[in-house]
Write a protein that holds these residues in place. Structure first.
Motif, PDB file in Angstrom:
ATOM      1  N   MET A   1     -10.090   6.165  -4.189  1.00 35.63           N
ATOM      2  CA  MET A   1      -8.993   5.571  -3.453  1.00 35.63           C
ATOM      3  C   MET A   1      -8.008   4.948  -4.440  1.00 35.63           C
ATOM      4  O   MET A   1      -8.400   4.392  -5.450  1.00 35.63           O
ATOM      5  CB  MET A   1      -9.557   4.507  -2.502  1.00 35.63           C
ATOM      6  N   ILE A   2      -6.749   5.074  -4.116  1.00 37.12           N
ATOM      7  CA  ILE A   2      -5.683   4.453  -4.908  1.00 37.12           C
ATOM      8  C   ILE A   2      -5.133   3.293  -4.094  1.00 37.12           C
ATOM      9  O   ILE A   2      -4.767   3.460  -2.939  1.00 37.12           O
ATOM     10  CB  ILE A   2      -4.574   5.472  -5.228  1.00 37.12           C
ATOM     11  N   PHE A   3      -5.103   2.127  -4.712  1.00 35.83           N
ATOM     12  CA  PHE A   3      -4.578   0.945  -4.039  1.00 35.83           C
ATOM     13  C   PHE A   3      -3.246   0.570  -4.670  1.00 35.83           C
ATOM     14  O   PHE A   3      -3.130   0.454  -5.888  1.00 35.83           O
ATOM     15  CB  PHE A   3      -5.557  -0.227  -4.139  1.00 35.83           C
ATOM     16  N   VAL A   4      -2.236   0.386  -3.817  1.00 38.78           N
ATOM     17  CA  VAL A   4      -0.886   0.023  -4.255  1.00 38.78           C
ATOM     18  C   VAL A   4      -0.571  -1.356  -3.695  1.00 38.78           C
ATOM     19  O   VAL A   4      -0.730  -1.594  -2.500  1.00 38.78           O
ATOM     20  CB  VAL A   4       0.156   1.037  -3.723  1.00 38.78           C
ATOM     21  N   THR A   5      -0.112  -2.262  -4.562  1.00 40.08           N
ATOM     22  CA  THR A   5       0.268  -3.595  -4.096  1.00 40.08           C
ATOM     23  C   THR A   5       1.647  -3.978  -4.619  1.00 40.08           C
ATOM     24  O   THR A   5       1.965  -3.736  -5.785  1.00 40.08           O
ATOM     25  CB  THR A   5      -0.769  -4.672  -4.476  1.00 40.08           C
ATOM     26  N   VAL A   6       2.436  -4.569  -3.729  1.00 38.22           N
ATOM     27  CA  VAL A   6       3.757  -5.067  -4.115  1.00 38.22           C
ATOM     28  C   VAL A   6       3.798  -6.594  -4.084  1.00 38.22           C
ATOM     29  O   VAL A   6       4.852  -7.196  -4.239  1.00 38.22           O
ATOM     30  CB  VAL A   6       4.891  -4.469  -3.245  1.00 38.22           C
ATOM     31  N   GLY A   7       2.638  -7.215  -3.859  1.00 36.94           N
ATOM     32  CA  GLY A   7       2.568  -8.669  -3.895  1.00 36.94           C
ATOM     33  C   GLY A   7       3.164  -9.336  -2.674  1.00 36.94           C
ATOM     34  O   GLY A   7       3.364  -8.715  -1.628  1.00 36.94           O
ATOM     35  N   MET A   8       3.457 -10.618  -2.833  1.00 38.36           N
ATOM     36  CA  MET A   8       3.885 -11.451  -1.712  1.00 38.36           C
ATOM     37  C   MET A   8       5.361 -11.850  -1.792  1.00 38.36           C
ATOM     38  O   MET A   8       5.808 -12.725  -1.078  1.00 38.36           O
ATOM     39  CB  MET A   8       3.029 -12.719  -1.685  1.00 38.36           C
ATOM     40  N   SER A   9       6.118 -11.214  -2.645  1.00 43.95           N
ATOM     41  CA  SER A   9       7.519 -11.563  -2.847  1.00 43.95           C
ATOM     42  C   SER A   9       8.337 -11.399  -1.570  1.00 43.95           C
ATOM     43  O   SER A   9       8.044 -10.566  -0.711  1.00 43.95           O
ATOM     44  CB  SER A   9       8.118 -10.677  -3.944  1.00 43.95           C
TER      45      SER A   9
END
Length: 159
Positions: A1-9
């Motif tokens: 699995m590939i996990f992508v995160t853009v954070g909480m901005s």
């Protein structure tokens, strides 16, 4: 699995999300994205706007590869997991952040060979398909040198 995160901005990072939604159609692997405040609705991935810290940690642990924006918390979480980490810093020119501090921060990560730094999210596919291009040091130093160096660098940015 590939996990992508853009954070909480509070800034959107659609450039990364759109690229990853397209890339998901070209690979044979599940992609899960944390999309933050984006209005973009992915069609080819599982996505969540926001996740609890516990759920984020679970996805970091489960992932084979982590793809992250250049936020300190997200990048450090990826390094601690000792997983291949691709980092795409947010850029001011695309209104993804108020300045280019993520570019400055990830340059330190690149020096330590803890992540692959990617300027254009469209380049991610080539790294996912050609893992032999990766030259990362996934081991953590026993003396926490990397963490100390990053803390010192962050302090210097504040001055």
């Amino acid at each position: 699995m590939i996990f992508v995160t853009v954070g909480m901005s509070s800034y959107k990072f659609d450039r990364l999300l759109i690229a990853m939604d397209k890339i998901a159609t070209e690979i044979n692997e599940e992609v899960i994205m944390q999309t933050g405040c984006s209005d973009f609705v992915p069609e080819n991935t599982t996505f969540y706007n926001y996740l609890s810290r516990k759920e984020m940690d679970r996805l970091y642990e489960k992932a084979r590869v982590i793809i992250s924006h250049g936020g300190v918390g997200s990048v450090i979480a990826g390094i601690i997991q000792k997983k291949p980490l691709l980092v795409v810093p947010r850029l001011k020119q695309y209104n993804e952040h108020y300045d280019n501090h993520q570019v400055e921060f990830v340059s330190k990560i690149k020096e330590e060979k803890k992540a692959i730094i990617i300027d254009n999210p469209k380049e991610i596919l080539s790294y996912l398909l050609k893992k032999e291009l990766w030259d990362l040091d996934l081991e953590l130093e026993q003396d926490n040198t990397l963490i100390f160096n990053l803390k010192e660098y962050i302090k210097s940015l504040r001055n």
